[in-house]
Design a protein around this motif. Structure first.
Motif, short mmCIF file in Angstrom:
data_model
loop_
_atom_site.label_atom_id
_atom_site.label_comp_id
_atom_site.label_asym_id
_atom_site.label_seq_id
_atom_site.Cartn_x
_atom_site.Cartn_y
_atom_site.Cartn_z
N GLY A 127 0.52 -1.28 0.10
CA GLY A 127 -0.28 0.05 0.38
C GLY A 127 0.73 1.44 -0.04
O GLY A 127 1.96 1.24 -1.03
N THR A 128 0.24 2.27 0.33
CA THR A 128 0.94 3.22 0.47
C THR A 128 3.17 3.39 1.36
O THR A 128 3.06 4.89 0.94
N ALA A 159 -2.99 6.91 -4.30
CA ALA A 159 -3.38 6.11 -3.63
C ALA A 159 -4.78 5.74 -4.69
O ALA A 159 -5.39 4.35 -4.58
N LEU A 163 -4.84 2.38 -5.95
CA LEU A 163 -4.86 0.76 -4.97
C LEU A 163 -6.31 0.72 -4.18
O LEU A 163 -6.47 -0.12 -3.28
#
Length: 359
Positions: A127-128, A159, A163
């Motif tokens: 992720g981030t 993101a 994501l």
């Protein structure tokens, strides 16, 4: 030294005070000169490198002295210079986020239980957490706090575009669109065409900005997307803060209809995106609070499809190992050493394919 102190020093020197300098005689100077040029007994003369090392220390001493003098006389200018280096995202080598993917051992096929098995991304963050954000400093029209917010919102855009589970399933990227300046006409037209039900063209492919898989064709293996990348920033046009995001996303996916459980095929789609956002001064550019203008975008996709644009990544299930044998057509999708060319973008599935040396 005052005149009185200098006079006292001369008198003490003539009187032979302790530590006073003494002028050597002519014979002593001649003997010392012969001694300096005589090689030590049983050893050859030292090479000229000794003199070079001495010169190096002398130059270093001058550099240190000059730096100290500059710090004393021009402290503000030195701080501004250091700040300018950070504003551009430049950091000392020891602190710079790694760009090149680590080499791996034997090729190991991914599994549903271990979708990053055999991949350099196995050591990446998810992720981030894999996106490095630099220290914020006052730049352009923004103070340090505002720059920090611009950096975080830029990371939020990456993101939301790459994501968000709903976007990965093909849904509309509402959060990402909300971060873009709605008054930017060309971007507004692109979004309307890219997110419409009509088939996209190379110029209106939604994959230029957003990562999407067709829900009836592919699904994520697990709930983790590995990332590696960084943000940098500088002062742009009209005092804007221009943020560049360069991030590689690794998506492990399986066929949507897979019912083999742990034995399902896993393919890793690897996407490197570079997006440049301009956080404009509202006194100079028509914008909305909390939104940025899109300056440029570019991407490179591996295992995402080689036919014309469909608006979705198309993982090559059942074709592992197929591809050109020419070494010139082989690429390393994990190599982040070279910058991407930015412009108005090119389709993510716009023509020929190359073979990935690592996936």
């Amino acid at each position: 030294m005052s005149d009185e102190e200098w006079e006292r020093f001369l008198q003490e020197s003539v009187a032979g005070a302790a530590g006073a300098p003494e002028e050597p005689s002519a014979n002593a100077r001649e003997a010392a000169a012969r001694e300096r040029h005589r090689p030590p007994q049983g050893r050859r003369p030292r090479p000229p490198a000794r003199a070079r090392r001495g010169t190096g220390r002398y130059v270093a001493g001058l550099a240190v002295a000059a730096a100290l003098l500059a710090a004393a006389l021009f402290p503000r200018q030195l701080l501004d210079w250091a700040g300018a280096a950070w504003q551009g995202g430049t950091r000392p080598a020891a602190e710079e986020a790694p760009r090149d993917a680590p080499r791996t051992g034997p090729d190991l096929r991914p599994t549903v239980a271990d979708p990053f098995r055999g991949s350099p991304a196995a050591g990446w963050a998810g992720g981030t957490a894999g996106i490095t954000v630099p220290e914020a400093r006052a730049t352009g029209w923004m103070d340090a706090g505002q720059v920090g917010q611009a950096l975080l919102r830029s990371r939020d855009f990456m993101a939301a575009a790459g994501l968000d589970p709903r976007v990965l399933r093909g849904e509309r990227p509402e959060k990402a669109v909300a971060l873009l300046n709605p008054h930017q006409k060309d971007v507004r037209e692109y979004l309307r065409a890219a997110l419409s039900p009509a088939a996209p063209t190379p110029k209106t492919d939604p994959l230029l900005l957003f990562s999407r898989f067709r829900p009836d064709q592919a699904r994520l293996a697990g709930d983790v997307v590995r990332t590696r990348g960084q943000l940098t920033y500088r002062e742009g046009k009209r005092g804007a803060v221009e943020v560049t995001a360069d991030v590689t996303f690794v998506y492990p996916v399986t066929p949507a209809a897979a019912d083999a459980g742990a034995d399902a095929e896993v393919v890793r789609t690897i996407v490197r995106r570079q997006v440049v956002l301009s956080w404009d001064d509202p006194a100079k550019v028509v914008t909305e609070p909390g939104t940025a203008s899109l300056v440029s975008y570019a991407l490179h996709v591996t295992n995402g499809g080689c036919s014309g644009p469909t608006g979705y990544f198309v993982p090559p299930f059942g074709t592992a190992g197929d591809g050109p044998a020419d070494p010139a057509d082989r690429i390393d999708p994990y190599d982040r050493g070279e910058p991407l060319d930015t412009g108005d973008g090119t389709s993510a599935a716009d023509g020929g394919c190359a073979t990935a040396v690592r996936s």
